[in-house]
Design a protein around this motif. Structure first.
Motif, PDB file in Angstrom:
ATOM      1  N   ILE A  45      -2.914  22.322 -53.843  1.00 57.34           N
ATOM      2  CA  ILE A  45      -2.507  22.979 -52.961  1.00 57.34           C
ATOM      3  C   ILE A  45      -3.849  24.103 -52.925  1.00 57.34           C
ATOM      4  CG2 ILE A  45      -0.381  21.686 -53.377  1.00 57.34           C
ATOM      5  CD1 ILE A  45       0.205  25.124 -53.815  1.00 57.34           C
ATOM      6  N   GLY A  46      -4.589  24.252 -51.381  1.00 55.46           N
ATOM      7  CA  GLY A  46      -5.103  24.260 -50.473  1.00 55.46           C
ATOM      8  C   GLY A  46      -6.625  24.757 -51.078  1.00 55.46           C
ATOM      9  N   CYS A  47      -7.264  23.103 -50.833  1.00 53.35           N
ATOM     10  CA  CYS A  47      -8.340  22.659 -52.002  1.00 53.35           C
ATOM     11  C   CYS A  47     -10.174  24.109 -51.305  1.00 53.35           C
ATOM     12  CB  CYS A  47      -8.971  21.993 -52.201  1.00 53.35           C
ATOM     13  SG  CYS A  47      -9.152  20.900 -49.857  1.00 53.35           S
ATOM     14  N   VAL A  66      -4.213  18.861 -50.292  1.00 53.87           N
ATOM     15  CA  VAL A  66      -3.276  19.525 -48.235  1.00 53.87           C
ATOM     16  C   VAL A  66      -3.718  21.018 -48.990  1.00 53.87           C
ATOM     17  CG1 VAL A  66      -1.168  19.384 -47.082  1.00 53.87           C
ATOM     18  CG2 VAL A  66      -1.446  18.278 -49.258  1.00 53.87           C
ATOM     19  N   GLU A  67      -4.535  20.735 -47.390  1.00 49.05           N
ATOM     20  CA  GLU A  67      -5.730  22.080 -47.111  1.00 49.05           C
ATOM     21  C   GLU A  67      -4.820  22.369 -45.798  1.00 49.05           C
ATOM     22  OE1 GLU A  67      -7.572  24.601 -47.983  1.00 49.05           O
ATOM     23  OE2 GLU A  67      -6.839  25.537 -45.779  1.00 49.05           O
ATOM     24  N   GLY A  68      -4.459  23.557 -44.896  1.00 52.79           N
ATOM     25  CA  GLY A  68      -3.964  23.740 -44.044  1.00 52.79           C
ATOM     26  C   GLY A  68      -5.585  23.775 -43.239  1.00 52.79           C
ATOM     27  N   SER A  69      -6.511  24.553 -43.489  1.00 55.59           N
ATOM     28  CA  SER A  69      -7.367  24.766 -42.256  1.00 55.59           C
ATOM     29  C   SER A  69      -7.907  23.645 -41.756  1.00 55.59           C
ATOM     30  CB  SER A  69      -8.334  26.234 -42.751  1.00 55.59           C
ATOM     31  OG  SER A  69     -10.090  25.746 -42.275  1.00 55.59           O
ATOM     32  N   GLY A  90      -2.950  19.467 -43.274  1.00 59.98           N
ATOM     33  CA  GLY A  90      -1.158  20.245 -43.360  1.00 59.98           C
ATOM     34  C   GLY A  90      -0.871  21.460 -43.987  1.00 59.98           C
ATOM     35  N   ASP A  91       0.080  21.622 -43.745  1.00 61.75           N
ATOM     36  CA  ASP A  91       0.225  23.100 -44.491  1.00 61.75           C
ATOM     37  C   ASP A  91       1.638  22.210 -45.500  1.00 61.75           C
ATOM     38  OD1 ASP A  91       2.144  24.857 -45.131  1.00 61.75           O
ATOM     39  OD2 ASP A  91       2.990  25.863 -43.043  1.00 61.75           O
ATOM     40  N   PHE A  92       1.394  22.825 -47.353  1.00 63.87           N
ATOM     41  CA  PHE A  92       1.528  22.195 -48.415  1.00 63.87           C
ATOM     42  C   PHE A  92       2.960  23.193 -48.389  1.00 63.87           C
ATOM     43  CE2 PHE A  92      -1.665  25.587 -49.924  1.00 63.87           C
ATOM     44  CZ  PHE A  92      -0.551  27.313 -50.332  1.00 63.87           C
ATOM     45  N   ASP A 107      -3.365  25.413 -58.221  1.00 61.38           N
ATOM     46  CA  ASP A 107      -3.412  25.701 -57.016  1.00 61.38           C
ATOM     47  C   ASP A 107      -4.468  26.883 -58.108  1.00 61.38           C
ATOM     48  OD1 ASP A 107      -2.241  27.904 -55.468  1.00 61.38           O
ATOM     49  OD2 ASP A 107      -0.489  27.788 -56.541  1.00 61.38           O
ATOM     50  N   ARG A 108      -5.484  27.230 -57.369  1.00 62.62           N
ATOM     51  CA  ARG A 108      -6.168  28.613 -57.234  1.00 62.62           C
ATOM     52  C   ARG A 108      -6.292  29.253 -55.758  1.00 62.62           C
ATOM     53  NH1 ARG A 108     -10.503  30.423 -55.507  1.00 62.62           N
ATOM     54  NH2 ARG A 108     -10.452  32.660 -55.929  1.00 62.62           N
ATOM     55  N   ALA A 109      -5.221  30.200 -56.227  1.00 60.30           N
ATOM     56  CA  ALA A 109      -4.973  31.627 -55.395  1.00 60.30           C
ATOM     57  C   ALA A 109      -4.329  30.796 -53.999  1.00 60.30           C
ATOM     58  CB  ALA A 109      -6.399  32.562 -54.785  1.00 60.30           C
ATOM     59  N   HIS A 113      -1.173  33.232 -51.244  1.00 56.30           N
ATOM     60  CA  HIS A 113      -1.298  33.267 -49.568  1.00 56.30           C
ATOM     61  C   HIS A 113      -0.099  33.133 -48.808  1.00 56.30           C
ATOM     62  CE1 HIS A 113      -4.811  35.261 -49.780  1.00 56.30           C
ATOM     63  NE2 HIS A 113      -5.257  34.409 -51.201  1.00 56.30           N
ATOM     64  N   ASN A 114       1.471  32.867 -49.497  1.00 55.36           N
ATOM     65  CA  ASN A 114       2.023  32.947 -48.598  1.00 55.36           C
ATOM     66  C   ASN A 114       3.525  33.712 -48.704  1.00 55.36           C
ATOM     67  OD1 ASN A 114       1.957  29.551 -47.614  1.00 55.36           O
ATOM     68  ND2 ASN A 114       0.933  30.189 -49.016  1.00 55.36           N
ATOM     69  N   ASP A 115       4.086  34.227 -48.072  1.00 54.49           N
ATOM     70  CA  ASP A 115       5.645  34.926 -48.204  1.00 54.49           C
ATOM     71  C   ASP A 115       6.631  34.327 -49.349  1.00 54.49           C
ATOM     72  OD1 ASP A 115       7.229  33.081 -46.660  1.00 54.49           O
ATOM     73  OD2 ASP A 115       6.712  34.467 -45.147  1.00 54.49           O
TER      74      ASP A 115
HETATM   75  C1  LIG Z   1      -8.567  32.020 -51.248  1.00 52.88           C
HETATM   76  S1  LIG Z   1      -8.465  30.314 -50.795  1.00 52.88           S
HETATM   77  C2  LIG Z   1      -8.984  29.362 -52.049  1.00 52.88           C
HETATM   78  C3  LIG Z   1      -9.936  27.850 -51.580  1.00 52.88           C
HETATM   79  C4  LIG Z   1      -9.915  27.601 -53.071  1.00 52.88           C
HETATM   80  N1  LIG Z   1      -8.450  26.771 -53.830  1.00 52.88           N
HETATM   81  C5  LIG Z   1     -10.805  27.794 -53.929  1.00 52.88           C
HETATM   82  O1  LIG Z   1     -10.352  27.568 -55.154  1.00 52.88           O
HETATM   83  O2  LIG Z   1     -11.802  28.104 -53.874  1.00 52.88           O
HETATM   84  C6  LIG Z   1      -6.820  29.929 -50.946  1.00 52.88           C
HETATM   85  C7  LIG Z   1      -6.520  28.826 -49.850  1.00 52.88           C
HETATM   86  O3  LIG Z   1      -5.213  28.056 -49.575  1.00 52.88           O
HETATM   87  C8  LIG Z   1      -5.256  27.754 -47.739  1.00 52.88           C
HETATM   88  N2  LIG Z   1      -3.370  27.257 -47.876  1.00 52.88           N
HETATM   89  C9  LIG Z   1      -2.928  28.843 -47.673  1.00 52.88           C
HETATM   90  N3  LIG Z   1      -1.385  28.641 -47.835  1.00 52.88           N
HETATM   91  C10 LIG Z   1      -1.136  28.007 -47.757  1.00 52.88           C
HETATM   92  C11 LIG Z   1      -1.076  26.907 -46.625  1.00 52.88           C
HETATM   93  N4  LIG Z   1       0.619  27.098 -46.798  1.00 52.88           N
HETATM   94  N5  LIG Z   1      -0.457  25.075 -46.645  1.00 52.88           N
HETATM   95  C12 LIG Z   1      -2.138  24.971 -46.823  1.00 52.88           C
HETATM   96  N6  LIG Z   1      -3.094  25.212 -47.696  1.00 52.88           N
HETATM   97  C13 LIG Z   1      -2.579  26.776 -47.157  1.00 52.88           C
HETATM   98  C14 LIG Z   1      -6.368  28.534 -47.559  1.00 52.88           C
HETATM   99  O4  LIG Z   1      -6.196  27.658 -45.958  1.00 52.88           O
HETATM  100  C15 LIG Z   1      -7.179  28.535 -48.374  1.00 52.88           C
HETATM  101  O5  LIG Z   1      -7.855  27.600 -47.727  1.00 52.88           O
END
Ligand SMILES: C[S@@+](CC[C@H](N)C(=O)[O-])C[C@H]1O[C@@H](n2cnc3c(N)ncnc32)[C@H](O)[C@@H]1O
Length: 220
Positions: A45-47, A66-69, A90-92, A107-109, A113-115
């Motif tokens: 999640i959030g790659c 699944v990546e939001g950006s 998409g939004d995971f 799930d790395r970081a 990044h969500n509430d």
């Molecule tokens: C700190 S970056 C880490 C990226 C990757 N995991 C890494 O280790 O390099 C956080 C990532 O999570 C994604 N992200 C955070 N919340 C998200 C959500 N609700 N849905 C999809 N992506 C999300 C962000 O777009 C970003 O790419």
């Protein structure tokens, strides 16, 4: 929708373009997910731009993300063209395009990044996609010992902060901070195989305290 548009801006401006797999993710996965092979399915999640993909592919497992950006997901798809639609924009928290269950969620970081309300909703949905005995590998979930817990503005819940004006969280929207009891509560029902807090006192380039959790939680 929980995904913060701040991430899209950050990636479009060329930020967060990590290219090397994160070493804590490598060691936790190697230690606790030893039996992955081509029959295994891993969901990240959030790659981001795909920093962890080369390592995760070496396990032989089938990779999904699944990546939001859109900008970050496009970068990852460019680098790993054979994965194609297995990297979904998409939004995971609410959007799970892949059918079937996963052996491991990485799930790395990202979730951090969500509430809190979104995290609880997202974890419940992801638990349903994890096989029995499947692993949730969490790397760099931010700790309440991190300086950012005091410098960010409080939001809808007491552990989520935003509007950072400087430091590593400037320009990335929401950041959720955990202590051990909170992690145990969020992952109630899971068995923790590892739970480590990393506190780094930085002298240079900017003095401060960075702190985050690494953990492996096994679904019953
Ligand atoms: C700190 S970056 C880490 C990226 C990757 N995991 C890494 O280790 O390099 C956080 C990532 O999570 C994604 N992200 C955070 N919340 C998200 C959500 N609700 N849905 C999809 N992506 C999300 C962000 O777009 C970003 O790419």
């Amino acid at each position: 929708m929980s995904f913060s548009a701040a991430w899209e801006d950050a990636f479009r401006q060329g930020g967060h373009d990590s290219r090397w797999p994160w070493s804590d993710l490598v060691s936790m996965t190697k230690r606790h997910a030893r039996t992955l092979d081509e029959t295994s399915r891993v969901l990240e999640i959030g790659c981001g731009a795909g920093a962890n993909i080369p390592f995760l592919l070496t396990t032989g497992a089938q990779y999904f993300a699944v990546e939001g950006s859109a900008a970050a997901a496009a970068k990852a798809r460019d680098r790993f063209a054979t994965l194609g639609a297995q990297i979904h924009t998409g939004d995971f928290i609410d959007d799970m395009p892949f059918s079937g269950e996963f052996d491991v969620i990485v799930d790395r970081a990202a979730m951090t990044h969500n509430d809190e309300a979104s995290i609880r909703r997202g974890l419940a949905k992801l638990a349903a996609k994890l096989k029995p005995s499947g692993l949730y590998i969490g790397i760099d979930w931010f700790s309440t010992k991190h300086d950012g817990f005091r410098t960010g503005e409080a939001t809808s819940d007491e552990r989520t902060r935003e509007h950072f004006t400087s430091g590593p969280f400037a320009g990335v929207g929401r950041v959720h901070f955990s202590d051990e009891a909170h992690l145990r509560d969020l992952f109630a029902g899971y068995e923790f195989l590892a739970l480590e807090e990393k506190v780094t006192e930085v002298a240079l380039p900017t003095r401060g305290v960075l702190a985050s959790w690494n953990f492996v939680a096994r679904k019953p």
